[in-house]
Scaffold this active site. Structure first.
Site, PDB file in Angstrom:
ATOM      1  N   ASN A   9       0.870  -1.180   0.000  1.00 23.61           N
ATOM      2  CA  ASN A   9       0.000   0.000   0.000  1.00 23.61           C
ATOM      3  C   ASN A   9       0.907   1.230   0.000  1.00 23.61           C
ATOM      4  OD1 ASN A   9      -1.793   2.042   0.527  1.00 23.61           O
ATOM      5  ND2 ASN A   9      -2.346   1.348   2.589  1.00 23.61           N
ATOM      6  N   LYS A  11       0.125   4.224  -0.310  1.00 28.58           N
ATOM      7  CA  LYS A  11      -0.551   5.415   0.233  1.00 28.58           C
ATOM      8  C   LYS A  11      -0.332   6.608  -0.702  1.00 28.58           C
ATOM      9  CE  LYS A  11      -0.189   3.360   4.736  1.00 28.58           C
ATOM     10  NZ  LYS A  11      -0.236   3.496   6.167  1.00 28.58           N
ATOM     11  N   HIS A  95      -9.537   1.219   4.607  1.00 22.40           N
ATOM     12  CA  HIS A  95      -8.297   1.440   5.361  1.00 22.40           C
ATOM     13  C   HIS A  95      -8.572   2.391   6.526  1.00 22.40           C
ATOM     14  CE1 HIS A  95      -4.265   2.699   6.394  1.00 22.40           C
ATOM     15  NE2 HIS A  95      -3.867   1.585   5.829  1.00 22.40           N
ATOM     16  N   GLU A  97      -7.015   4.788   7.693  1.00 22.96           N
ATOM     17  CA  GLU A  97      -6.799   6.223   7.425  1.00 22.96           C
ATOM     18  C   GLU A  97      -8.044   6.837   6.781  1.00 22.96           C
ATOM     19  OE1 GLU A  97      -3.128   5.724   5.305  1.00 22.96           O
ATOM     20  OE2 GLU A  97      -2.154   5.181   7.188  1.00 22.96           O
ATOM     21  N   GLU A 167      -5.751  -5.052  10.313  1.00 23.83           N
ATOM     22  CA  GLU A 167      -4.728  -4.036  10.554  1.00 23.83           C
ATOM     23  C   GLU A 167      -5.042  -3.297  11.856  1.00 23.83           C
ATOM     24  OE1 GLU A 167      -2.580  -2.753   6.732  1.00 23.83           O
ATOM     25  OE2 GLU A 167      -4.345  -1.505   6.916  1.00 23.83           O
ATOM     26  N   GLY A 173       2.095   2.168  10.775  1.00 26.46           N
ATOM     27  CA  GLY A 173       3.055   3.261  10.662  1.00 26.46           C
ATOM     28  C   GLY A 173       3.753   3.606  11.973  1.00 26.46           C
ATOM     29  N   SER A 212       3.012  -2.253  10.376  1.00 25.02           N
ATOM     30  CA  SER A 212       4.453  -2.336  10.647  1.00 25.02           C
ATOM     31  C   SER A 212       5.051  -3.702  10.329  1.00 25.02           C
ATOM     32  CB  SER A 212       4.756  -1.941  12.101  1.00 25.02           C
ATOM     33  OG  SER A 212       4.344  -0.603  12.328  1.00 25.02           O
TER      34      SER A 212
HETATM   35  P1  PGA Z   1       2.593   0.183   7.669  1.00 22.96           P
HETATM   36  O1  PGA Z   1       1.167   0.447   7.000  1.00 22.96           O
HETATM   37  O2  PGA Z   1       3.122  -1.100   7.099  1.00 22.96           O
HETATM   38  O3  PGA Z   1       3.426   1.379   7.269  1.00 22.96           O
HETATM   39  O4  PGA Z   1       2.381   0.103   9.127  1.00 22.96           O
HETATM   40  C1  PGA Z   1       0.280  -0.607   6.732  1.00 22.96           C
HETATM   41  C2  PGA Z   1      -0.987  -0.059   6.134  1.00 22.96           C
HETATM   42  O5  PGA Z   1      -1.374   1.070   6.471  1.00 22.96           O
HETATM   43  O6  PGA Z   1      -1.628  -0.726   5.307  1.00 22.96           O
END
Ligand code: PGA
Length: 255
Positions: A9, A11, A95, A97, A167, A173, A212
């Site tokens: 992803n 982003k 997601h 976010e 997730e 993140g 992560s």
């Molecule tokens: P990350 O993000 O691996 O940077 O923690 C995962 C995601 O948001 O899908």
């Protein structure tokens, strides 16, 4: 032989030169991969570029969002046929976010999953609890409610073309991944929930872990029996690291 799916992803990261460089590095690194579906999900504006760069590769393409209905008069939104024109096979939906920053509700997410499935795409449905929900003992309840909202809308039969990504929001993140045991426990609950509706679909649904995941912790997470791959944010922007995660999945899958 277990089959894994590892999706990157991106982003809102990248530029034309960066996307080009990343895929030019990734294509040869992943060319020996078998039994792992490797996917990259760039921002929509780079889909035409990425679909050309991936044409002769074994890497699949996904989008990060989709419209919640197929009306043509829907300024700013993108439909499944548009994504499929650029060889998209997957689309990330729900997601955290988008749930938090764009106030996407369970209802809206369920509608998007339905639109994706009707349009011949495989949704990667993201579900996960926040730190506050975890601390309040509401992790499982939250995740199951997010899953239930989608299943109520689309039904288990259509859901067989969907992928789930667990997730935990506190792990995204932050560099603080869930432990393999924590992740496995939630994945087992998700599979059990699906199994009540249809045991066969539950057994074949791919449940990815995200939050992560990186080259250092991927193998331990992917070894868990109910983890079928990863949704990778930060680490998917580095070709070598993303490749190491895909190779870890291939090694575990072929054991
Ligand atoms: P990350 O993000 O691996 O940077 O923690 C995962 C995601 O948001 O899908």
């Amino acid at each position: 032989m277990r089959s894994f799916l590892v999706a990157g992803n991106w982003k809102m990261n990248g530029s034309k030169p960066q996307a080009t460089e990343l895929l030019q590095q990734l294509v040869p690194l992943l060319k020996d991969i078998t039994h792992v579906e490797c996917v990259v999900c760039p921002p929509n504006v780079y889909l035409p570029l990425c679909s050309e760069l991936l044409e002769a590769s074994n890497i699949k393409l996904g989008a990060q969002n989709i419209a919640s209905n197929i009306k043509a008069a829907y300024t700013g939104e993108i439909s499944p046929p548009m994504l499929r024109e650029f060889a998209c096979k997957y689309v990330i939906i729900g997601h955290s976010e988008r749930r938090t920053l764009l106030q996407e509700t369970d209802q809206l997410i369920a509608e998007k999953v339905a639109v994706a499935l009707d349009g011949g795409l495989h949704p990667i449905l993201c579900i996960g609890e926040t730190k506050e929900q975890l601390d309040a003992g509401l992790g499982l309840k939250t995740v199951m409610a997010q899953l239930a909202a989608v299943l109520e809308k689309v039904g288990i039969e259509r859901f067989k073309n969907a992928v789930v990504a667990y997730e935990p929001v506190w792990a995204i993140g932050t560099g603080l991944s869930a432990t393999p045991q924590q992740a496995q426990e939630m994945h087992a609950h998700i599979r059990k929930y699906l199994a009540v509706l249809d045991p066969e679909i539950a057994a074949t649904t791919q449940i990815l872990y995200g939050g992560s995941m990186n080259a250092a912790n991927a193998a331990e997470l992917l070894q868990q029996p109910d983890i079928n791959g990863g949704l990778i944010g930060g680490a998917s922007l580095k070709a070598q690291e993303f490749s190491e995660i895909c190779h870890a999945a291939m090694r575990i899958g072929s054991k």
